[in-house]
Design an enzyme around this catalytic site. Structure first.
Site, PDB file in Angstrom:
ATOM      1  N   GLU A  46       0.837  -1.200   0.000  1.00  0.00           N
ATOM      2  CA  GLU A  46       0.000   0.000   0.000  1.00  0.00           C
ATOM      3  C   GLU A  46       0.873   1.251   0.000  1.00  0.00           C
ATOM      4  OE1 GLU A  46      -3.615   1.597   2.937  1.00  0.00           O
ATOM      5  OE2 GLU A  46      -2.288  -0.029   3.559  1.00  0.00           O
ATOM      6  N   LYS A 115      -8.969   2.310  -2.159  1.00  0.00           N
ATOM      7  CA  LYS A 115      -9.249   1.636  -0.890  1.00  0.00           C
ATOM      8  C   LYS A 115     -10.647   2.048  -0.435  1.00  0.00           C
ATOM      9  CE  LYS A 115      -7.053   0.991   3.666  1.00  0.00           C
ATOM     10  NZ  LYS A 115      -5.843   1.311   4.454  1.00  0.00           N
ATOM     11  N   CYS A 177      -5.516  -3.327   2.280  1.00  0.00           N
ATOM     12  CA  CYS A 177      -5.314  -3.406   3.732  1.00  0.00           C
ATOM     13  C   CYS A 177      -6.603  -3.523   4.529  1.00  0.00           C
ATOM     14  CB  CYS A 177      -4.480  -2.223   4.199  1.00  0.00           C
ATOM     15  SG  CYS A 177      -3.736  -2.508   5.835  1.00  0.00           S
ATOM     16  N   GLY A 358      -5.760 -60.714  10.176  1.00  0.00           N
ATOM     17  CA  GLY A 358      -4.375 -60.433  10.516  1.00  0.00           C
ATOM     18  C   GLY A 358      -3.759 -59.413   9.584  1.00  0.00           C
ATOM     19  N   ASN A 441     -12.406 -65.897  -5.466  1.00  0.00           N
ATOM     20  CA  ASN A 441     -13.657 -65.284  -5.024  1.00  0.00           C
ATOM     21  C   ASN A 441     -14.548 -66.239  -4.236  1.00  0.00           C
ATOM     22  OD1 ASN A 441     -12.878 -62.903  -6.148  1.00  0.00           O
ATOM     23  ND2 ASN A 441     -14.228 -63.012  -7.922  1.00  0.00           N
TER      24      ASN A 441
END
Length: 640
Positions: A46, A115, A177, A358, A441
């Protein structure tokens, strides 16, 4: 700007208060350095052409003329740079003074942005000198300036969205700002108007604790607006008469701080912004409607973003820092356990049944079940852990399953399914020597049948063990391990499963911790083929590819809509030291092929708790036709 990436910069050069010529030279030098580094948007602080702390000198025509002369120097000296520059200066307009950002591109001043909100607390006196830019919001004012020996008209607009002609995603808006600190920042309207980047030219004094608050403010605003936020702060060179400025530059993207300068330094902070990712999230949110912002176009030569200022986490589902990782693990376990506890209460289930192999996934499921039963105040012996040895079971995994059930106080049942599966093979005319998919499967489906019937006998429900990575790849037997009554791991990817089990091992310690660590060291396998010399013969990652790659592909494809080309590019950057380009391409094609082909398994998933931003539940997270063609994605991947 290939793949939607663009490099941006926040610059805080050392200035002299009221030294406009010096400041112009500092801005030109920093702009040239940033552009050479590849930055296409460079944001300065700024009032940087005069200094923020000029006080009543702002009322002097000499200073105001000096600022315009400095702006002309910057315009002239940066005309060859392939970048947009945002530079702060005071500007006279209609008999008033405004604190403005000048937007410059390749020798042209595109606009001045004033601003809108001025601070007036004890250390600031902006309202003594400046008028709030919100007075002219919604209108297109103009001012004549001298540029290149000619008088040029430049718009002064408080609510402009700047759009690159060559790169439609490169859009930005400007606030200054204090605009960020007010209840309704201008950036909200700018984002609604299509700005993917918000630039903030700031001069924020430094006090105790303010840096942290500023950081949170910038990151949270970028998250709220699904935008990138580039914050350039005044630093050394400003007057220290009553305030000190730290040059705290910040660049954020959707809530994450990508880069940040050290306090009390001068220099340039860079980041590579993923505009494609932001655009994807906005489309997904579907809450960004247009508003009355003024569009101002600009032109830049297309160029590549080298991604030198951006990294991509190797494990995007897993926080890199241990403290954050532990906090994440605790939260996920709590979500999983709460979901299971609620489902058990709702269904009035007396017990919970899990197939304990496991391996990692069933271990995590048992951990969650133990937490859920503790949450409900029920005895853990009402958990039934069933181990079902068959042709591929090894002594190591079976032993670990038995030790694990004992350590958690679960009731252990062993049901050897070899005879049942052999009978099934005889019934359907399948040879035991034929180790095809039917051989595998049949075992998985037999195990599910056993679990379901045990749950029926005990008035319980079957807890599923399959994880998110397996769902993405379709690495599950349809109506086998694919099915359960509640899938606690359904949104936990394989790479995260490991860390959850590791977290539990560290927390438990002792004998339980030792068992969990041995499970972590066991190769990932469905154990559906006979072992070799007593060891696991079937390793999942040898068949479908490394889970760290597949989880990476999954995250960026589903969460951010990356194309195969973009995934491949960032994967090369992330994994290049461990996998060559051909290997990454091969597994990426495998991922795409399987992800599309296996959607039918995801379309009928059992319920399960969502724990993160990526999930594949067909009821709300991922809705995709089971017959969708992968042709476009595969073609792009195969052409890499």
């Amino acid at each position: 700007m290939r793949d939607g990436f663009i490099k941006v910069a926040a610059a805080s050069p050392r200035i002299k208060v009221a030294g406009c010529a010096h400041n112009a030279a500092a801005v030109v030098s920093a702009a040239a350095e940033a552009a050479a580094h590849g930055a296409r948007l460079v944001v300065f602080p700024e009032l940087c052409l005069t200094g923020y702390t000029c006080g009543d000198l702002f009322l002097q025509d000499t200073l105001l003329d000096g600022a315009l002369n400095a702006l002309e120097t910057v315009r002239r000296e940066t005309a060859e740079l392939n970048a947009v520059l945002l530079v702060g200066l005071p500007l006279r307009l209609r008999g008033k003074l405004y604190n403005c950002a000048a937007v410059l591109c390749r020798g042209q001043v595109l606009a001045f942005v004033p601003k809108q909100h001025l601070p007036n607390y004890s250390e600031f006196y902006e309202q003594r000198h400046f008028s709030p830019g919100r007075e002219i919001a919604g209108e297109l004012a103009g001012i004549d300036i001298r540029a290149g020996g000619e008088t040029v008209g430049v718009p002064v607009v408080a609510d402009a969205v700047f759009r690159c002609d060559e790169e439609p995603l490169f859009t930005f808006g400007v606030e200054i700002c204090e605009d960020l600190w007010v209840p309704e920042p201008p950036s909200c309207g700018l984002a609604m108007g299509g700005a993917h980047i918000i630039a903030n030219l700031s001069a924020s004094d430094e006090t105790i604790g303010k840096a942290g608050y500023r950081r949170e403010l910038v990151s949270s605003q970028s998250a709220r607006l699904l935008c990138a936020y580039v914050y350039a702060d005044a630093g050394l060179g400003e007057s220290t008469q009553d305030m000190v400025f730290a040059g705290h530059d910040l660049i954020a993207e959707n809530g994450a701080i990508l880069s940040e300068s050290r306090l009390f330094t001068n220099g340039i902070t860079y980041a590579d912004i993923d505009l494609g990712r932001l655009a994807h999230d906005r489309r997904r949110m579907n809450t960004f409607s247009g508003c009355g912002a003024v569009d101002i176009g600009f032109s830049l030569r297309p160029c590549e973003c080298d991604l030198a200022d951006r990294s991509f986490p190797r494990l995007p589902f897993v926080p890199s820092e241990k403290a954050a990782r532990d906090e994440r693990c605790e939260e996920i376990l709590a979500i999983q356990a709460a979901g299971l506890a609620s489902r058990m209460e709702h269904t009035r289930a007396k017990t919970a049944v899990v197939g304990l192999s496991g391996g990692l996934d069933s271990t995590l499921a048992l951990i969650v079940m133990a937490h859920a039963f503790d949450m409900l105040g029920r005895p853990r012996e009402n958990i039934t852990a069933v181990t079902m040895p068959c042709f591929g079971t090894t002594a190591r995994t079976r032993g670990n399953a038995e030790k694990l059930a004992e350590a958690y106080g679960a009731a252990l049942r062993t049901v050897d399914i070899k005879a049942a599966v052999n009978q099934h093979f005889e019934d359907i005319g399948h040879s035991w020597d034929d180790h095809s998919v039917t051989f595998e499967n049949a075992q998985a489906r037999m195990r599910t049948l056993v679990l379901m019937d045990i749950a029926n006998k005990s008035g319980g429900l079957v807890v599923g063990t399959g994880d998110l990575s397996e769902l993405a790849l379709g690495w599950a037997t349809y109506n086998g391990d694919h099915m359960s009554m509640y899938g606690v791991n359904a949104s936990v990817p394989k790479t995260l499963v490991r860390y959850l089990v590791d977290y539990e091992a560290e927390r438990a310690g002792g004998e339980l911790g030792a068992v969990l660590r041995d499970i972590l060291a066991t190769p990932v396998s469905p154990e559906l083929l006979p072992p070799k010399d007593g060891e696991i013969s079937q390793r999942t990652e040898n068949l479908v590819g490394p889970y760290e790659l597949h989880d990476f592909f999954l995250y960026y494809m589903v969460r951010f809509g990356y194309s195969p080309r973009k995934i491949y590019r960032v994967a090369l950057r992330t994994f290049g030291g461990d996998y060559d380009a051909a290997t990454i391409k091969t597994w990426l094609c495998t991922f795409i092929r399987r992800f599309f082909a296996q959607q039918f398994k995801r379309s009928c998933l059992p319920d399960g708790p969502k724990v993160g931003s990526v999930a594949l539940s067909p009821r709300g997270d991922w809705r995709m036709p089971s017959d969708a063609s992968a042709e476009l994605w595969l073609h792009e991947a195969e052409e890499l």
